[in-house]
Enzyme design. Structure first.
Site, PDB file in Angstrom:
ATOM      1  CB  CYS A  63      37.981  12.964  98.226  1.00  0.00           C
ATOM      2  SG  CYS A  63      38.439  13.112  96.505  1.00  0.00           S
ATOM      3  NE  ARG A  91      39.534   9.981 103.660  1.00  0.00           N
ATOM      4  CZ  ARG A  91      38.459   9.232 103.880  1.00  0.00           C
ATOM      5  NH1 ARG A  91      38.290   8.663 105.049  1.00  0.00           N
ATOM      6  NH2 ARG A  91      37.555   9.061 102.937  1.00  0.00           N
ATOM      7  CD1 TRP A 144      44.777  10.156  95.791  1.00  0.00           C
ATOM      8  CD2 TRP A 144      43.156   9.168  94.623  1.00  0.00           C
ATOM      9  NE1 TRP A 144      45.314   9.061  95.162  1.00  0.00           N
ATOM     10  CE2 TRP A 144      44.341   8.430  94.438  1.00  0.00           C
ATOM     11  CE3 TRP A 144      41.997   8.737  93.979  1.00  0.00           C
ATOM     12  CZ2 TRP A 144      44.416   7.296  93.642  1.00  0.00           C
ATOM     13  CZ3 TRP A 144      42.071   7.601  93.186  1.00  0.00           C
ATOM     14  CH2 TRP A 144      43.270   6.895  93.024  1.00  0.00           C
ATOM     15  N   GLY A 178      33.448  11.035  96.531  1.00  0.00           N
ATOM     16  CA  GLY A 178      32.656  10.035  95.802  1.00  0.00           C
ATOM     17  C   GLY A 178      32.683  10.303  94.308  1.00  0.00           C
ATOM     18  CE  LYS A 219      52.630  -2.730 102.418  1.00  0.00           C
ATOM     19  NZ  LYS A 219      51.473  -3.526 102.198  1.00  0.00           N
ATOM     20  CG  HIS A 267      59.217 -21.350  84.044  1.00  0.00           C
ATOM     21  ND1 HIS A 267      59.529 -22.393  83.202  1.00  0.00           N
ATOM     22  CD2 HIS A 267      58.962 -21.919  85.259  1.00  0.00           C
ATOM     23  CE1 HIS A 267      59.438 -23.540  83.857  1.00  0.00           C
ATOM     24  NE2 HIS A 267      59.103 -23.275  85.112  1.00  0.00           N
ATOM     25  CE  LYS A 273      45.051   2.467 105.378  1.00  0.00           C
ATOM     26  NZ  LYS A 273      46.113   1.469 105.253  1.00  0.00           N
TER      27      LYS A 273
HETATM   28  C1  AGP Z   1      48.235  -1.846 100.580  1.00  0.00           C
HETATM   29  O1  AGP Z   1      49.387  -1.437 101.209  1.00  0.00           O
HETATM   30  C2  AGP Z   1      47.719  -0.928  99.580  1.00  0.00           C
HETATM   31  N1  AGP Z   1      47.645   0.396 100.080  1.00  0.00           N
HETATM   32  C3  AGP Z   1      46.504  -1.379  98.785  1.00  0.00           C
HETATM   33  O2  AGP Z   1      46.951  -2.386  97.937  1.00  0.00           O
HETATM   34  C4  AGP Z   1      45.278  -1.902  99.561  1.00  0.00           C
HETATM   35  O3  AGP Z   1      45.581  -3.117 100.184  1.00  0.00           O
HETATM   36  C5  AGP Z   1      44.103  -2.074  98.576  1.00  0.00           C
HETATM   37  O4  AGP Z   1      43.785  -0.834  98.015  1.00  0.00           O
HETATM   38  C6  AGP Z   1      42.887  -2.679  99.228  1.00  0.00           C
HETATM   39  O5  AGP Z   1      42.435  -1.924 100.313  1.00  0.00           O
HETATM   40  P1  AGP Z   1      41.376  -2.515 101.331  1.00  0.00           P
HETATM   41  O6  AGP Z   1      41.998  -3.663 102.037  1.00  0.00           O
HETATM   42  O7  AGP Z   1      41.051  -1.371 102.245  1.00  0.00           O
HETATM   43  O8  AGP Z   1      40.191  -2.950 100.527  1.00  0.00           O
END
Ligand code: AGP
Length: 573
Positions: free
Chosen positions: A2, A27, A74, A101, A452, A471, A568
């Site tokens: 959010c 975000r 979000w 939050g 990715k 495996h 984000k």
């Molecule tokens: C990465 O491309 C993702 N968006 C996600 O896995 C991210 O790395 C993860 O949420 C951790 O975020 P941070 O590094 O801001 O803690």
């Protein structure tokens, strides 16, 4: 996650808020809305989906209002519907509220509201804040804010409007960040520096609250005036696409500079002793890729655990050990909670993060900053490479210092495979599943390559140790299945060649990421990277994987910078 925006000044409020919301889009969100006071009444306009849909609704809105708040949501409490979307109005429509939050005592507060005859209309915890403000209101909105904040448990950044004071915004926060900007005849607020740009910017202190108007901002704590903390926010350029089609592509190309700044900033600091890495997603992958380097650099065993799992692991005494917490944003709830838990267990805590004065830097005893600059694309790229560069700098001895300093140039050269990555991406845009494999440090890079691809194309992709393929997972390899094979260590060449042959024997298409001609000749396609000492290679070998995912997502028409369902920074545990 959010995002909050607020503006009071001379500008058209609808355009000012819409512009602010666009800056928060990166975000991650699933609905958005704005509120402003008009002729003594609060008006709310919301929409599910992209900001563009909200803007369609706003196109014909004409108003004299010059003060308002906005939000990108979000979903956590309740589905992404218009009713759950912010701003929320209080029962008597006296207050409008936007919130970022989690209110942990929301059940108790809901009962309190219901006992007062108020039935919430949404499924959100945020709506309760609006009701509490009105319940606590006796003609002075600032006092209502102070009383309401004291009733809330959890993390929150809140902006509120009161219909009795149409030119003022009230703000209060705990744990979640909230930035306040002050300029000539205007004030604004936002969840991050990209959206709050003014002559002077301040971070509202934890537990502080503020009143904003076109005359300026007043800050308070416990009923008394408080001094705000002045901060520098991102410069405008770093929050714009600057001619690139997507932020992700821009950020991929910013990696050499980001790595160089980070290596420079690490200077002669070094990690020592037994290290436990904690992080989520790509930050966890960066840690995983650094395990072999760490064991060589410190001479001790190193481990990486996802921050979320660490919280539920055996409470082993961490005395004499260091927990290194990695997070691009510094706001990931699992990672911040893991830092607190690590301290409780006796670990020395060190953060590696891109955001100074973030929740993570406050939670850790020592902090090492990466200097990647603001990262807007949800899929991290320069966040990962700057972490990998920081770890390379923190863990190498004098004999490899030159190689570390040359890493940014190697990243630059790896960007040269863009054309090949674009061509090969066709295989991924049409496949059912894909695999990314490598050994040792290449295994962490493989995890990151798969993540990715998954996050921006939605193709089921798996990263795993090349040795593990046989495996069980190789049963999924069929005619044309793309398997990306990362190879950086000459000592492992025989094993790599065997993996390539095993996959091709089952009809799989092998794409090598390597500097080695013999490995290249044994595979179907090659994405060339320059040779760097293998233990330092993750910052370089990941670059073709980022480009591959990017071009596949573009081919598939995906929303590259804002993939579905993702935020984000994930500020809920
Ligand atoms: C990465 O491309 C993702 N968006 C996600 O896995 C991210 O790395 C993860 O949420 C951790 O975020 P941070 O590094 O801001 O803690």
């Amino acid at each position: 996650m959010c995002g909050i925006i607020g503006y009071t000044g001379a500008d058209d409020i609808v355009r000012a808020l819409a512009g602010g919301l666009e800056k928060l889009e990166y975000r991650g969100y699933d609905s958005a809305g704005i509120a402003f006071a008009e002729h003594g009444r609060l008006r709310v306009i919301k929409s599910v989906g992209r900001i563009a849909l909200l803007e369609e609704k706003l196109a014909d809105v004409r108003t004299d209002a010059r003060c308002g708040i906005g939000h990108t949501r979000w979903a956590t409490h309740g589905r992404p519907t218009e009713i759950n979307c912010h701003p929320h109005l209080s029962f008597g429509k006296k207050f409008a509220v936007v919130h970022n939050g989690i209110i942990e005592n929301c059940r108790k507060l809901q009962t309190l509201c219901e006992n007062r005859g108020i039935t919430p209309v949404s499924d959100t915890d945020s709506e309760l804040i609006a009701h509490l403000l009105e319940l606590n209101y006796e003609g002075d909105a600032l006092s209502a804010v102070r009383r309401t904040a004291a009733m809330l448990e959890g993390s929150f950044a809140v902006a509120a409007l009161c219909s009795d004071a149409p030119d003022e915004i009230y703000a209060f926060r705990r744990s979640s960040p909230l930035i306040i900007g002050v300029g000539k005849g205007m004030c604004c607020l936002a969840s991050d520096g990209c959206a709050a740009r003014a002559e002077r910017t301040y971070l509202l202190g934890d537990g502080q609250y503020a009143r904003l108007s076109s005359r300026g901002a007043e800050f308070f704590s416990h009923g008394k005036p408080a001094a705000p903390k002045r901060i520098q926010t991102a410069d405008a350029g770093s929050c714009e696409r600057g001619g690139y089609a997507h932020f992700m592509l821009k950020e991929i190309h910013e990696q050499p500079e980001a790595a160089a700044r980070t290596i420079e900033a690490v200077g002669n600091r070094r990690l020592r002793g037994e290290v436990l890495y904690l992080g989520c997603g790509s930050s966890y992958n960066a840690a995983l890729a650094a395990i072999p380097l760490t064991e060589r650099g410190t001479g001790a065993e190193a481990h990486a655990v996802t921050a979320g799992e660490f919280l539920f692991s055996e409470r082993v005494n961490g005395r004499g050990k260091t927990a290194v917490l990695l997070s691009q944003s510094g706001e990931t709830a699992d990672t911040v909670a893991a830092a607190e838990e690590a301290k409780r267990r006796g670990y020395a805590t060190v953060s590696i993060t891109n955001v100074p004065r973030s929740s993570l830097t406050r939670a850790c005893r020592r902090n090492i900053l990466t200097h990647a600059g603001p990262e807007i694309s949800v899929a991290t790229t320069k966040g990962f490479t700057s972490q990998a560069a920081a770890l390379a700098a923190l863990l190498t001895g004098a004999e490899e210092e030159d190689a570390v300093r040359r890493l940014p140039f190697a990243i630059e050269r790896a960007l040269g495979c863009d054309g090949d990555a674009k061509a090969v991406s066709e295989l991924f845009a049409s496949c059912r599943t894909a695999f990314f494999v490598g050994r040792r440090e290449d295994c962490g890079a493989a995890y990151e390559g798969a993540l990715k691809l998954r996050e921006i194309t939605y193709v089921p992709a798996m990263g795993l140790s090349a040795g593990e393929l046989k495996h069980g997972t190789i049963s999924l390899v069929e005619e044309g299945t793309p398997v990306v094979l990362i190879h950086t260590d000459p000592a492992l060449k025989d094993k790599t060649l065997l993996t390539a042959a095993t996959v091709r024997a089952r009809g799989g298409t092998v794409i090598a990421v390597t500097a080695d001609d013999e490995v290249a000749a044994a595979c179907d396609f090659t994405l060339r990277i320059p040779f760097v000492p293998p233990l330092l290679s993750p910052a370089v070998s990941v670059v073709p994987l980022q480009l591959l995912a990017y071009h596949a997502a573009v081919r598939m028409g995906r929303d590259v910078d804002k993939p579905r369902n993702l935020a984000k920074s994930v500020t809920v545990e």
